[in-house]
Design a protein around this motif. Structure first.
Motif, PDB file in Angstrom:
ATOM      1  N   ARG A  98      15.892 -10.538   7.838  1.00 48.81           N
ATOM      2  CA  ARG A  98      14.505 -10.683   7.709  1.00 48.81           C
ATOM      3  C   ARG A  98      14.104  -9.438   6.845  1.00 48.81           C
ATOM      4  O   ARG A  98      13.302  -9.758   5.871  1.00 48.81           O
ATOM      5  CB  ARG A  98      13.612 -10.566   9.059  1.00 48.81           C
ATOM      6  N   GLU A  99      14.415  -8.484   7.197  1.00 53.02           N
ATOM      7  CA  GLU A  99      14.370  -7.208   6.234  1.00 53.02           C
ATOM      8  C   GLU A  99      14.769  -7.416   4.763  1.00 53.02           C
ATOM      9  O   GLU A  99      13.877  -7.062   3.945  1.00 53.02           O
ATOM     10  CB  GLU A  99      14.822  -6.039   6.895  1.00 53.02           C
ATOM     11  N   LYS A 100      15.754  -7.952   4.369  1.00 51.33           N
ATOM     12  CA  LYS A 100      16.009  -8.149   3.176  1.00 51.33           C
ATOM     13  C   LYS A 100      15.323  -9.221   2.470  1.00 51.33           C
ATOM     14  O   LYS A 100      14.843  -9.159   1.295  1.00 51.33           O
ATOM     15  CB  LYS A 100      17.692  -8.754   3.226  1.00 51.33           C
ATOM     16  N   LEU A 101      15.176 -10.208   3.324  1.00 54.50           N
ATOM     17  CA  LEU A 101      14.167 -11.270   2.813  1.00 54.50           C
ATOM     18  C   LEU A 101      12.678 -10.699   2.494  1.00 54.50           C
ATOM     19  O   LEU A 101      12.006 -11.312   1.738  1.00 54.50           O
ATOM     20  CB  LEU A 101      13.892 -12.505   3.736  1.00 54.50           C
ATOM     21  N   GLU A 102      12.127  -9.863   3.201  1.00 56.34           N
ATOM     22  CA  GLU A 102      10.935  -9.461   3.108  1.00 56.34           C
ATOM     23  C   GLU A 102      10.811  -8.179   1.847  1.00 56.34           C
ATOM     24  O   GLU A 102       9.634  -7.763   1.609  1.00 56.34           O
ATOM     25  CB  GLU A 102      10.370  -8.387   4.322  1.00 56.34           C
ATOM     26  N   THR A 103      11.829  -7.918   1.242  1.00 59.53           N
ATOM     27  CA  THR A 103      11.994  -6.918   0.223  1.00 59.53           C
ATOM     28  C   THR A 103      10.964  -7.241  -0.657  1.00 59.53           C
ATOM     29  O   THR A 103      10.234  -6.260  -1.220  1.00 59.53           O
ATOM     30  CB  THR A 103      13.397  -6.459  -0.416  1.00 59.53           C
ATOM     31  N   GLY A 104      10.897  -8.448  -1.263  1.00 60.30           N
ATOM     32  CA  GLY A 104       9.952  -8.673  -2.373  1.00 60.30           C
ATOM     33  C   GLY A 104       8.584  -8.932  -1.999  1.00 60.30           C
ATOM     34  O   GLY A 104       7.930  -9.248  -2.990  1.00 60.30           O
ATOM     35  N   LEU A 105       8.251  -8.836  -0.735  1.00 57.04           N
ATOM     36  CA  LEU A 105       6.782  -9.207  -0.382  1.00 57.04           C
ATOM     37  C   LEU A 105       5.942  -7.687  -0.628  1.00 57.04           C
ATOM     38  O   LEU A 105       6.502  -6.749  -0.508  1.00 57.04           O
ATOM     39  CB  LEU A 105       6.802  -9.483   1.006  1.00 57.04           C
ATOM     40  N   THR A 106       4.420  -8.206  -0.869  1.00 58.36           N
ATOM     41  CA  THR A 106       3.735  -6.976  -1.565  1.00 58.36           C
ATOM     42  C   THR A 106       2.991  -6.692  -0.339  1.00 58.36           C
ATOM     43  O   THR A 106       2.748  -7.499   0.697  1.00 58.36           O
ATOM     44  CB  THR A 106       3.002  -7.366  -2.805  1.00 58.36           C
ATOM     45  N   PHE A 107       2.358  -5.501  -0.245  1.00 60.74           N
ATOM     46  CA  PHE A 107       1.404  -5.193   0.554  1.00 60.74           C
ATOM     47  C   PHE A 107       0.439  -4.092  -0.219  1.00 60.74           C
ATOM     48  O   PHE A 107       0.597  -3.562  -1.140  1.00 60.74           O
ATOM     49  CB  PHE A 107       1.951  -4.230   1.723  1.00 60.74           C
ATOM     50  N   SER A 108      -0.853  -3.962   0.255  1.00 58.05           N
ATOM     51  CA  SER A 108      -1.985  -3.311  -0.626  1.00 58.05           C
ATOM     52  C   SER A 108      -2.500  -2.327   0.587  1.00 58.05           C
ATOM     53  O   SER A 108      -2.646  -2.620   1.685  1.00 58.05           O
ATOM     54  CB  SER A 108      -3.291  -4.172  -0.853  1.00 58.05           C
ATOM     55  N   ALA A 109      -2.465  -0.931  -0.041  1.00 60.48           N
ATOM     56  CA  ALA A 109      -3.080   0.082   0.867  1.00 60.48           C
ATOM     57  C   ALA A 109      -3.916   1.176   0.110  1.00 60.48           C
ATOM     58  O   ALA A 109      -3.926   1.207  -1.195  1.00 60.48           O
ATOM     59  CB  ALA A 109      -1.760   0.890   1.605  1.00 60.48           C
ATOM     60  N   ARG A 110      -4.582   2.170   1.059  1.00 59.84           N
ATOM     61  CA  ARG A 110      -5.466   3.046   0.542  1.00 59.84           C
ATOM     62  C   ARG A 110      -4.947   4.255   1.226  1.00 59.84           C
ATOM     63  O   ARG A 110      -4.344   4.343   2.377  1.00 59.84           O
ATOM     64  CB  ARG A 110      -6.986   2.805   0.571  1.00 59.84           C
ATOM     65  N   HIS A 111      -5.414   5.271   0.707  1.00 65.94           N
ATOM     66  CA  HIS A 111      -5.161   6.681   1.447  1.00 65.94           C
ATOM     67  C   HIS A 111      -6.159   7.688   1.021  1.00 65.94           C
ATOM     68  O   HIS A 111      -6.858   7.559  -0.090  1.00 65.94           O
ATOM     69  CB  HIS A 111      -3.820   7.385   1.145  1.00 65.94           C
ATOM     70  N   ILE A 112      -6.427   8.572   1.922  1.00 66.37           N
ATOM     71  CA  ILE A 112      -7.243   9.917   1.645  1.00 66.37           C
ATOM     72  C   ILE A 112      -6.515  11.148   1.904  1.00 66.37           C
ATOM     73  O   ILE A 112      -5.750  11.108   3.060  1.00 66.37           O
ATOM     74  CB  ILE A 112      -8.610   9.872   2.545  1.00 66.37           C
ATOM     75  N   LEU A 113      -6.105  11.657   0.869  1.00 66.29           N
ATOM     76  CA  LEU A 113      -5.205  13.051   0.830  1.00 66.29           C
ATOM     77  C   LEU A 113      -6.218  14.269   0.749  1.00 66.29           C
ATOM     78  O   LEU A 113      -7.054  14.465   0.207  1.00 66.29           O
ATOM     79  CB  LEU A 113      -4.498  12.924  -0.466  1.00 66.29           C
ATOM     80  N   PHE A 114      -5.664  15.196   1.645  1.00 69.54           N
ATOM     81  CA  PHE A 114      -6.244  16.402   1.894  1.00 69.54           C
ATOM     82  C   PHE A 114      -5.015  17.186   1.844  1.00 69.54           C
ATOM     83  O   PHE A 114      -4.219  17.795   2.493  1.00 69.54           O
ATOM     84  CB  PHE A 114      -6.750  16.774   3.486  1.00 69.54           C
ATOM     85  N   GLN A 115      -5.165  18.093   0.626  1.00 71.60           N
ATOM     86  CA  GLN A 115      -3.978  19.214   0.082  1.00 71.60           C
ATOM     87  C   GLN A 115      -4.401  20.251   0.575  1.00 71.60           C
ATOM     88  O   GLN A 115      -5.472  20.760   0.288  1.00 71.60           O
ATOM     89  CB  GLN A 115      -4.049  18.856  -1.501  1.00 71.60           C
ATOM     90  N   PRO A 116      -3.442  21.062   1.031  1.00 71.01           N
ATOM     91  CA  PRO A 116      -3.621  22.550   1.406  1.00 71.01           C
ATOM     92  C   PRO A 116      -3.642  23.476   0.457  1.00 71.01           C
ATOM     93  O   PRO A 116      -2.930  23.182  -0.809  1.00 71.01           O
ATOM     94  CB  PRO A 116      -2.383  22.806   2.337  1.00 71.01           C
ATOM     95  N   ASP A 117      -4.267  24.434   0.416  1.00 70.67           N
ATOM     96  CA  ASP A 117      -4.277  25.519  -0.543  1.00 70.67           C
ATOM     97  C   ASP A 117      -3.039  26.397  -0.383  1.00 70.67           C
ATOM     98  O   ASP A 117      -2.629  26.939   0.426  1.00 70.67           O
ATOM     99  CB  ASP A 117      -5.615  26.514  -0.259  1.00 70.67           C
ATOM    100  N   PRO A 118      -2.279  26.064  -1.603  1.00 64.86           N
ATOM    101  CA  PRO A 118      -0.765  26.908  -1.418  1.00 64.86           C
ATOM    102  C   PRO A 118      -0.769  28.467  -1.331  1.00 64.86           C
ATOM    103  O   PRO A 118      -0.045  29.029  -0.830  1.00 64.86           O
ATOM    104  CB  PRO A 118      -0.253  26.481  -2.992  1.00 64.86           C
ATOM    105  N   ALA A 119      -1.946  29.069  -1.693  1.00 64.31           N
ATOM    106  CA  ALA A 119      -2.115  30.402  -1.783  1.00 64.31           C
ATOM    107  C   ALA A 119      -2.373  30.650  -0.203  1.00 64.31           C
ATOM    108  O   ALA A 119      -2.170  31.914   0.418  1.00 64.31           O
ATOM    109  CB  ALA A 119      -3.479  30.918  -2.535  1.00 64.31           C
ATOM    110  N   LYS A 120      -2.752  30.033   0.631  1.00 63.15           N
ATOM    111  CA  LYS A 120      -3.108  30.513   2.199  1.00 63.15           C
ATOM    112  C   LYS A 120      -2.076  30.058   2.918  1.00 63.15           C
ATOM    113  O   LYS A 120      -1.990  30.371   4.501  1.00 63.15           O
ATOM    114  CB  LYS A 120      -4.329  29.540   2.600  1.00 63.15           C
ATOM    115  N   GLY A 121      -0.641  29.555   2.586  1.00 60.96           N
ATOM    116  CA  GLY A 121       0.252  29.381   3.278  1.00 60.96           C
ATOM    117  C   GLY A 121       0.070  28.420   4.435  1.00 60.96           C
ATOM    118  O   GLY A 121      -0.823  27.522   4.224  1.00 60.96           O
TER     119      GLY A 121
END
Length: 363
Positions: free
Chosen positions: A210-233
């Motif tokens: 199943r995993e191999k057969l599903e390789t070509g199947l597509t999915f659609s997704a969204r995300h919201i990214l919250f990046q940290p300030d690199p100067a603040k560690g």
């Protein structure tokens, strides 16, 4: 010599048209399409075509080989294979593949393989005769008519002239075509009609792959990214996590994911509502892909930490092996399993009839 070389492409076309679709290669077309690469060799021979033998040479007790058309190099049960046929097979092989004539050990290996193919073809034809397989003249004529149509030849007389220009005769071609149709039918009787694929076998294959057969199947997704300030560690990471949890709370209240992405996401996809577009397995980092594919369509994830920051993911849609897609895959799996069984049964049957055959190689 120039005329013969110019005729080679037409010869190749004739061979292709005469026997495309046959389940067993004609004796003058051994090994065409096989994966074994021939060894390199120098210049081609002066001639690249050979006349076609029009008959098999039966061996009668007490008959001297000098009485035959050519030297006998192998006897399969009561049928002879001559040096002439082997030379012919080699020349047709070279004409079809457009390879150079080999020399020394490389040529010896090639001719050995060609002889094995001739033997196998002869055994199959003998089996078809034992099974009393019959091919009507009308069937041969129909196949000849198909070839004539593809070659844009209008009548049999013109077709005969085309054959003669390649060193062939119409009667010899008809005879070989009849033999190949006989072999096809005995293979169908002894192999194809004796195998089947069950629904349970298809289910088992789907479960295991199943995993191999599903390789070509597509999915659609969204995300919201919250990046940290690199100067603040580490403090920067804590702040980005706090922001992610706050926005996740807005989602729980029922606010729109795309609008929240436009307002809060630090990723360039924010302008598109956080859309990552259509994706296939393997296009995202494994940890991110796993986090997304754990969701059901329409579900948003809790804040997830990656190497670049905290994310909130939403799976919009996902192709699955259901409905029409599953039916299509089941059909493909049926073909895979059928071909596996067919190849195994054909190999087994060929071994059986070869074991019963009396083969005397005199080369």
């Amino acid at each position: 010599m120039r005329g013969r070389r110019a005729a080679a492409p037409l010869l190749s076309l004739l061979l292709l048209l005469l026997f495309s679709g046959c389940s067993s290669l004609p004796s003058w077309m051994p090994l065409i399409g096989k994966s074994e690469p021939p060894a390199e060799a120098p210049t081609p021979p002066a001639s690249t075509s050979a006349p076609l033998l029009s008959a098999r040479d039966p061996i009668a007790n007490g008959t001297d080989s000098s009485d035959l058309l050519d030297r006998v190099i192998c006897v399969v049960n009561n049928d002879a294979i001559t040096m002439y046929e082997l030379d012919e097979a080699e020349l047709y092989y070279l004409a079809e593949t457009r390879e150079k004539m080999q020399e020394g050990e490389a040529r010896k290996v090639l001719r050995g393989r060609l002889l094995e193919n001739l033997i196998e073809n002869r055994i199959q034809l003998q089996q078809a005769e034992r099974e009393k397989v019959v091919v009507e003249d009308s069937e041969v004529a129909e196949n000849i008519a198909d070839v004539m149509k593809k070659l844009k030849v209008t009548d049999e007389k013109q077709f005969d002239q085309v054959m003669k220009s390649q060193g062939l005769t119409l009667e010899a071609v008809k005879k070989r075509m009849r033999e190949q149709l006989m072999v096809q039918r005995v293979i169908r009787r002894k192999v194809a009609l004796r195998i089947s694929v069950t629904e349970q076998e298809i289910d088992k294959y789907l479960s295991e792959n199943r995993e191999k057969l599903e390789t070509g199947l597509t999915f659609s997704a969204r995300h919201i990214l919250f990046q940290p300030d690199p100067a603040k560690g580490e403090e920067g990471w804590l702040e980005s996590r706090k922001r992610a949890e706050e926005v996740y709370g807005y989602l729980l209240e029922g606010q729109d994911f795309a609008e929240l992405a436009k307002k809060y996401s630090d990723d360039p996809s924010a302008k598109d509502g956080g859309s990552l577009g259509p994706l296939k397995k393997g296009e995202l980092a494994p940890d991110i892909e796993e986090a997304i594919l754990r969701l059901t369509p329409g579900e948003a994830s809790t804040p997830f930490r990656s190497q670049v920051g905290y994310h909130i993911f939403r799976l919009d849609s996902r192709e699955t092996l259901t409905g029409e897609a599953l039916a299509q895959v089941r059909g493909q799996v049926r073909e895979i399993l059928y071909r596996q069984k067919y190849d195994a049964r054909l190999k087994e049957w060929l071994a059986e009839i070869r074991e019963r055959a009396i083969i005397d190689v005199r080369l």
